[in-house]
Design an enzyme around this catalytic site. Structure first.
Site, PDB file in Angstrom:
ATOM      1  N   ASP A  89       2.715  -1.066  16.210  1.00 36.97           N
ATOM      2  CA  ASP A  89       3.659  -2.437  15.885  1.00 36.97           C
ATOM      3  C   ASP A  89       4.385  -2.812  16.651  1.00 36.97           C
ATOM      4  OD1 ASP A  89       5.722  -2.874  13.296  1.00 36.97           O
ATOM      5  OD2 ASP A  89       5.413  -1.502  14.678  1.00 36.97           O
ATOM      6  N   ASP A 264      -4.101   0.657   7.259  1.00 33.77           N
ATOM      7  CA  ASP A 264      -2.343   1.393   7.507  1.00 33.77           C
ATOM      8  C   ASP A 264      -2.051   1.135   6.751  1.00 33.77           C
ATOM      9  OD1 ASP A 264      -1.161  -1.493   8.713  1.00 33.77           O
ATOM     10  OD2 ASP A 264      -0.205   0.308   8.402  1.00 33.77           O
ATOM     11  N   CYS A 302     -10.812  20.245  -3.635  1.00 32.05           N
ATOM     12  CA  CYS A 302     -10.716  20.226  -2.112  1.00 32.05           C
ATOM     13  C   CYS A 302     -10.283  21.248  -1.399  1.00 32.05           C
ATOM     14  CB  CYS A 302      -9.230  19.207  -2.631  1.00 32.05           C
ATOM     15  SG  CYS A 302      -8.586  19.055  -0.828  1.00 32.05           S
ATOM     16  N   CYS A 304      -8.375  21.621   1.038  1.00 32.09           N
ATOM     17  CA  CYS A 304      -7.249  21.944   1.766  1.00 32.09           C
ATOM     18  C   CYS A 304      -6.832  22.932   2.166  1.00 32.09           C
ATOM     19  CB  CYS A 304      -6.473  20.672   1.362  1.00 32.09           C
ATOM     20  SG  CYS A 304      -5.548  20.362   0.205  1.00 32.09           S
ATOM     21  N   CYS A 307      -4.683  23.318  -1.575  1.00 43.42           N
ATOM     22  CA  CYS A 307      -5.721  23.550  -2.403  1.00 43.42           C
ATOM     23  C   CYS A 307      -5.446  24.759  -2.751  1.00 43.42           C
ATOM     24  CB  CYS A 307      -6.608  22.680  -2.624  1.00 43.42           C
ATOM     25  SG  CYS A 307      -5.458  20.827  -3.168  1.00 43.42           S
ATOM     26  N   HIS A 333      -2.011  17.395   1.074  1.00 49.95           N
ATOM     27  CA  HIS A 333      -3.113  16.853   0.404  1.00 49.95           C
ATOM     28  C   HIS A 333      -3.852  15.990   0.593  1.00 49.95           C
ATOM     29  CE1 HIS A 333      -5.315  17.139  -2.907  1.00 49.95           C
ATOM     30  NE2 HIS A 333      -4.503  15.394  -3.259  1.00 49.95           N
TER      31      HIS A 333
HETATM   32  O1  LIG Z   1       1.402  -9.961   8.840  1.00 51.25           O
HETATM   33  C1  LIG Z   1       1.986  -8.688   8.807  1.00 51.25           C
HETATM   34  N1  LIG Z   1       2.518  -8.378  10.601  1.00 51.25           N
HETATM   35  C2  LIG Z   1       2.467  -7.334  10.522  1.00 51.25           C
HETATM   36  N2  LIG Z   1       2.548  -6.167  10.079  1.00 51.25           N
HETATM   37  C3  LIG Z   1       2.060  -6.265   8.741  1.00 51.25           C
HETATM   38  C4  LIG Z   1       2.403  -5.149   8.170  1.00 51.25           C
HETATM   39  C5  LIG Z   1       2.745  -3.908   8.687  1.00 51.25           C
HETATM   40  C6  LIG Z   1       1.743  -2.869   8.784  1.00 51.25           C
HETATM   41  N3  LIG Z   1       2.093  -1.278   9.199  1.00 51.25           N
HETATM   42  C7  LIG Z   1       2.722  -1.297  10.129  1.00 51.25           C
HETATM   43  C8  LIG Z   1       4.252  -0.203   9.758  1.00 51.25           C
HETATM   44  C9  LIG Z   1       3.905   0.457  11.256  1.00 51.25           C
HETATM   45  C10 LIG Z   1       4.649   1.567  11.352  1.00 51.25           C
HETATM   46  C11 LIG Z   1       5.352   1.994  10.457  1.00 51.25           C
HETATM   47  C12 LIG Z   1       4.955   1.956   8.999  1.00 51.25           C
HETATM   48  C13 LIG Z   1       4.594   0.426   8.617  1.00 51.25           C
HETATM   49  C14 LIG Z   1       2.207  -4.908   6.932  1.00 51.25           C
HETATM   50  N4  LIG Z   1       2.067  -3.590   5.853  1.00 51.25           N
HETATM   51  C15 LIG Z   1       2.059  -4.824   4.738  1.00 51.25           C
HETATM   52  N5  LIG Z   1       1.845  -4.128   3.191  1.00 51.25           N
HETATM   53  C16 LIG Z   1       2.630  -2.875   3.125  1.00 51.25           C
HETATM   54  C17 LIG Z   1       3.955  -2.369   3.258  1.00 51.25           C
HETATM   55  C18 LIG Z   1       4.606  -1.566   3.381  1.00 51.25           C
HETATM   56  C19 LIG Z   1       6.043  -2.277   2.916  1.00 51.25           C
HETATM   57  C20 LIG Z   1       6.499  -3.836   2.328  1.00 51.25           C
HETATM   58  S1  LIG Z   1       4.443  -4.325   1.705  1.00 51.25           S
HETATM   59  N6  LIG Z   1       1.330  -5.746   4.468  1.00 51.25           N
HETATM   60  C21 LIG Z   1       2.266  -6.460   6.231  1.00 51.25           C
HETATM   61  C22 LIG Z   1       1.296  -7.368   6.597  1.00 51.25           C
HETATM   62  C23 LIG Z   1       2.040  -7.152   8.161  1.00 51.25           C
HETATM   63 ZN   LIG Z   2      -6.474  19.339  -1.356  1.00 53.19          ZN
END
Ligand SMILES: O=c1[nH]cnc2c(CCNCC3CCCCC3)c3[nH]c(NCc4cccs4)nc3cc12
Ligand SMILES: [Zn+2]
Length: 370
Positions: A89, A264, A302, A304, A307, A333
């Protein structure tokens, strides 16, 4: 990067996303690897469960150990020992959700590290420079994730900033000789007209794939579903569609139905660590006393490692002792459950029975088995 649609079932589709480091079968779930690790798992364990792509995050790696260090080591794949595709990201989201003392200007974002309070400034160009140094296969533009709730005029201003930043990311990216891919991010809060405006602006710039951002940030589910339902069919059909931060498998079903390909979420790994486990009979909290003497497997459906080899009684015991093995067995799991769910969902789409699959699984996923 090649995106080949294999089969469509309504708006849902199953496809192959071909990168130079391997193929990703979509719809795909991408486990989150903060600090370069899917917490408690070795990369081999993640790969053996069946995952083809993982996420790494730019914000954490830039702050610690630093992207230059990782570059000198040989790049992120060498550093974390994951030879398959990696999506990074931009770091923007973590700056909003983790850092302090943020100042957002049209130039970029100034913030203090949540680790040692040091002052940093990241511009769109810098966010791409860092991701190029890391060497990820798919990079994300530097966007402003609009918090929820947000006034419409704030969102209107914000999508202009996100568009300007997306242009700057693309311009900087095109000047570098790198064979990485770059995805754009659509914002617009919960306002349908602003979502369409942001979509048109981002698609006009042109990217290898498109993400829907600004959701799963506390908005009501019906707002998330409405935005996904309205925006997804307008996204380029021949490019991957990534719904960021989602999510709960119920939300995944609604999003795949409208044509989302990539997801994700910290859910399977974070829930595992606090004892919330997904099973074919609903979600269970392993710490409950009812499992103290339960000699049955966590999930009889499951196969895995967890399990096949352990009882609920032992998993509860490990959790109560806060043993490291508890995190590992629970994560194995939950990641396995998510991976198999996505595999079954891809097969259902390929066989034209996505609606049946959704009807079969929605009641299970809504059920708290205890
Ligand atoms: O507009 C956005 N722009 C950029 N990233 C966003 C993310 C992070 C996505 N996961 C990145 C990962 C990269 C690797 C490490 C972990 C994150 C979001 N995550 C969520 N909700 C889940 C949420 C997670 C935490 C608070 S809300 N909404 C999101 C909206 C955006
Ligand atoms: Zn399992």
């Amino acid at each position: 990067m090649q995106f080949k649609i294999l089969k469509k079932d309504g708006f849902a589709r199953t496809a192959l996303l071909e990168t130079k480091r391997g193929v990703i079968h979509t719809p795909a779930f991408m486990p989150v690897g903060t600090n370069g690790t899917v917490k408690a798992m070795t990369p081999e364990e993640v790969r053996d469960i069946g995952y083809e792509i993982i996420l790494s995050n730019t914000y954490h790696l830039y702050l610690r150990p630093g992207h230059e260090t990782i570059k000198e080591i040989g790049g992120i794949h060498r550093f974390i020992n994951w030879q398959g595709p990696i999506l990074t990201d931009s770091g923007g989201f973590q700056i909003y959700s983790l850092a302090s003392l943020r100042k957002i200007t049209s130039e970029g974002v100034e913030f203090r590290s949540h680790i040692d309070g040091s002052l940093h400034f990241i511009s769109p160009e810098r966010a791409i420079e860092i991701q190029i140094a890391l060497g990820s296969d798919i990079m994300m533009v530097f966007d402003e994730c609009v918090p929820y709730p947000a006034e419409k005029q704030y969102v209107e201003k914000s999508i202009k900033l996100t568009k300007d930043w997306a242009e700057r990311c693309k311009n900087y990216f095109e000047k570098q000789r790198t064979n990485q891919s770059l995805f754009g991010i659509i914002q617009g809060g919960v306002y349908d007209d602003l979502r369409e405006k942001s979509l048109e602006e981002i698609v006009k710039i042109g990217f290898d794939g498109y993400a829907i951002g600004g959701l799963s940030v506390g908005e009501p589910k019906e707002d998330m579903y409405r935005v996904v339902k309205n925006v997804t069919p307008l996204m380029p059909e021949d490019k991957p569609r990534y719904l960021m931060g989602v999510g709960d498998l119920i939300d995944v079903l609604h999003a795949v139905e409208h044509g989302i390909d990539m997801f994700d979420c910290v859910m399977p790994t974070r829930n595992a660590r606090n004892g919330t486990l997904f099973t074919s009979r609903g979600r269970i909290s392993i710490k409950r006393s009812e499992f103290k003497d339960d000699s049955t497997a966590l999930d009889p459906e499951c196969d895995c490692y967890t399990c096949r080899n352990y009882t609920k009684a032992f998993l509860r015991h490990l959790y109560m002792c806060r043993e490291i093995l508890s995190m590992r067995l629970n994560t194995i799991h939950n990641l396995y459950f998510y991976c198999k769910f996505f595999e079954k969902m891809r097969t259902a789409i390929a066989e034209g029975r996505f609606q049946d699959f959704k009807k079969e699984w929605l009641p299970v996923l809504e059920k708290n088995f205890s």
